[in-house]
Design an enzyme around this catalytic site. Structure first.
Site, PDB file in Angstrom:
ATOM      1  N   HIS A  72       1.027  -1.211  -0.186  1.00 53.64           N
ATOM      2  CA  HIS A  72       0.118  -0.069   0.057  1.00 53.64           C
ATOM      3  C   HIS A  72       0.946   1.146   0.260  1.00 53.64           C
ATOM      4  O   HIS A  72       1.583   1.336   0.833  1.00 53.64           O
ATOM      5  CB  HIS A  72      -0.752   0.165   1.174  1.00 53.64           C
ATOM      6  N   TYR A 201      -9.797   5.133   6.885  1.00 52.69           N
ATOM      7  CA  TYR A 201     -10.391   5.749   8.136  1.00 52.69           C
ATOM      8  C   TYR A 201     -11.457   6.850   7.965  1.00 52.69           C
ATOM      9  O   TYR A 201     -10.978   7.728   7.406  1.00 52.69           O
ATOM     10  CB  TYR A 201      -9.001   6.255   8.760  1.00 52.69           C
ATOM     11  N   PRO A 293      -5.663   0.134  18.135  1.00 49.52           N
ATOM     12  CA  PRO A 293      -5.325  -0.483  16.927  1.00 49.52           C
ATOM     13  C   PRO A 293      -5.338   0.657  15.780  1.00 49.52           C
ATOM     14  O   PRO A 293      -4.947   0.222  14.588  1.00 49.52           O
ATOM     15  CB  PRO A 293      -6.316  -1.339  16.845  1.00 49.52           C
ATOM     16  N   LYS A 297      -0.126  -0.116  15.161  1.00 52.08           N
ATOM     17  CA  LYS A 297       1.290  -0.368  15.623  1.00 52.08           C
ATOM     18  C   LYS A 297       1.569  -1.464  16.628  1.00 52.08           C
ATOM     19  O   LYS A 297       2.719  -1.855  17.038  1.00 52.08           O
ATOM     20  CB  LYS A 297       1.614   1.013  16.596  1.00 52.08           C
ATOM     21  N   TYR A 385       3.156   6.383  10.410  1.00 51.98           N
ATOM     22  CA  TYR A 385       2.284   5.066   9.829  1.00 51.98           C
ATOM     23  C   TYR A 385       3.165   4.204   9.099  1.00 51.98           C
ATOM     24  O   TYR A 385       2.888   3.304   9.394  1.00 51.98           O
ATOM     25  CB  TYR A 385       1.443   5.906   8.693  1.00 51.98           C
TER      26      TYR A 385
END
Length: 390
Positions: A72, A201, A293, A297, A385
């Site tokens: 991704h 998200y 979550p 991580k 991220y």
């Protein structure tokens, strides 16, 4: 039974540590209270940082992840029905993440350990550890109805938040930091194509949602729900209807629904126990820290702990140096707290906190507005991220 390193817990962190040590010629025994089938049945996260993938390669178990995992380049934030893409590759100088389920990571590690002929004691009951403050730590357990005693040079506590390793440390030796969030995540796994090629998200007036995946044909979705919610109160149809309400129009229109393979409710918390070393006992992964979550991580932090611990133990046996062991806790915690901060921040940014003052809601909206309009702010998100360097 005698071994160099006793590992408590056969989840991905314990198995990864065992595999790295095996390849360096260090003998290990793993003790696990559950069956191997139960360990493989756990449905967990699946977004791997590049550093985690590199560590799997070092352990000789990365081939299937490269073949089947989904690279991704970006991630999407949906706010009030409008999607905004964060270009991870462009903002971090080419770094990406790999979507590959934790179950598959565990399967690859289990197969490698079996091929190596290393000892794993599954369904071990009444596990207890002792003597880790001395040079002769040991563990006692029952396997197949027979008592087993294991002597070791070191013990690695990879047995999770509810495990016996951290619980065996005197309370006065621990400093614990914790924040419990006022909501849970309701998750659903289904054999349906993902609604989007990248994770979404979504912040919505009805609550947060996350659209994720495990493969091109298997999807994982989450909804923010009150702490009081029970999974049995959520039919598949109720879940899909609620998810569709929280998605942007394009995602809602393209959502493919189907029977759930698994549903679960998980409360969210941030947790750190310091230090991570007690004599010859070393904590790793969820035994020492938990993150919500939201930032993906948990598994990655466990992997970085394992990187530091494996290097330190190999250094001890090869060079008779205690430097890595002595610095283990400090090195881990420096990275742990940065990941805790990021996961806390992203959770605060994207979820509804209905019980807080309106002032906090205004600050949340202002921060989102700033993030979505600032390349510099997006770079900070992207750098965290994809994973900060070890």
């Amino acid at each position: 039974m005698r071994t160099q390193v006793l590992i408590v817990g056969a989840g991905p962190s314990g198995l990864l540590l065992g595999q790295l040590l095996h390849r360096a010629g260090v003998d290990t025994v793993i003790v696990e209270r559950q069956s191997g089938a139960h360990v493989l049945s756990r449905i967990r996260a699946g977004v791997l940082e590049q550093g985690t993938v590199d560590l799997m390669d070092e352990a000789g178990v990365g081939a299937r992840a490269h073949a089947e995992g989904l690279v991704h380049d970006g991630v999407e934030l949906a706010v009030d029905g409008v999607r905004h893409r964060i270009d991870l590759r462009a903002l971090t100088g080419g770094k990406t993440v790999l979507v590959y389920g934790q179950t598959e990571v565990t399967r690859d590690l289990m197969q490698a350990r079996a091929a190596a002929g290393s000892t794993t004691l599954y369904e071990a009951t009444d596990v207890r550890i002792e003597g880790f403050e001395t040079e002769a730590p040991r563990a006692h357990c029952t396997v197949g109805g027979e008592p087993v005693e294991i002597a070791a040079d070191f013990i690695a506590g990879c047995d999770g938040f509810h495990g016996i390793c951290r619980a065996s440390v005197p309370r006065e030796a621990l400093r614990v930091y914790e924040q419990v969030y006022p909501f849970s995540w309701l998750g659903l796994l289904s054999d349906t194509p993902p609604v989007s090629p990248e994770l979404i998200y979504s912040r919505h007036a009805r609550g947060f949602s996350l659209c994720s995946m495990r493969s091109p044909t298997r999807s994982r979705y989450y909804l923010q729900v009150p702490l009081t919610e029970r999974v049995e109160d959520w039919s598949d149809q109720r879940f899909w209807d609620e998810l569709r309400r929280r998605l942007d129009p394009e995602a809602a229109a393209s959502l493919v629904t189907g029977p759930s393979l698994e549903k679960s409710v998980a409360p969210l918390r941030s947790f750190v126990a310091e230090p991570m070393r007690f004599g010859r006992l070393f904590l790793a992964g969820d035994a020492a820290h938990i993150v919500p979550p939201t930032g993906a991580k948990g598994l990655n932090l466990a992997a970085s702990d394992v990187r530091y611990l494996s290097q330190a133990l190999i250094e001890h046996y090869r060079e008779r140096s205690a430097a890595g062991l002595d610095h283990y806790s400090a090195r881990c915690l420096a990275r742990v707290w940065k990941a805790e901060r990021f996961s806390w921040w992203l959770t605060r940014l994207m979820h509804n906190f209905d019980q807080e003052p309106a002032f906090q809601a205004k600050l949340q909206s202002a921060e989102l507005d700033y993030l979505l309009g600032s390349e510099s702010a997006q770079r900070v998100l992207a750098e965290n991220y994809v994973g900060l360097p070890t």
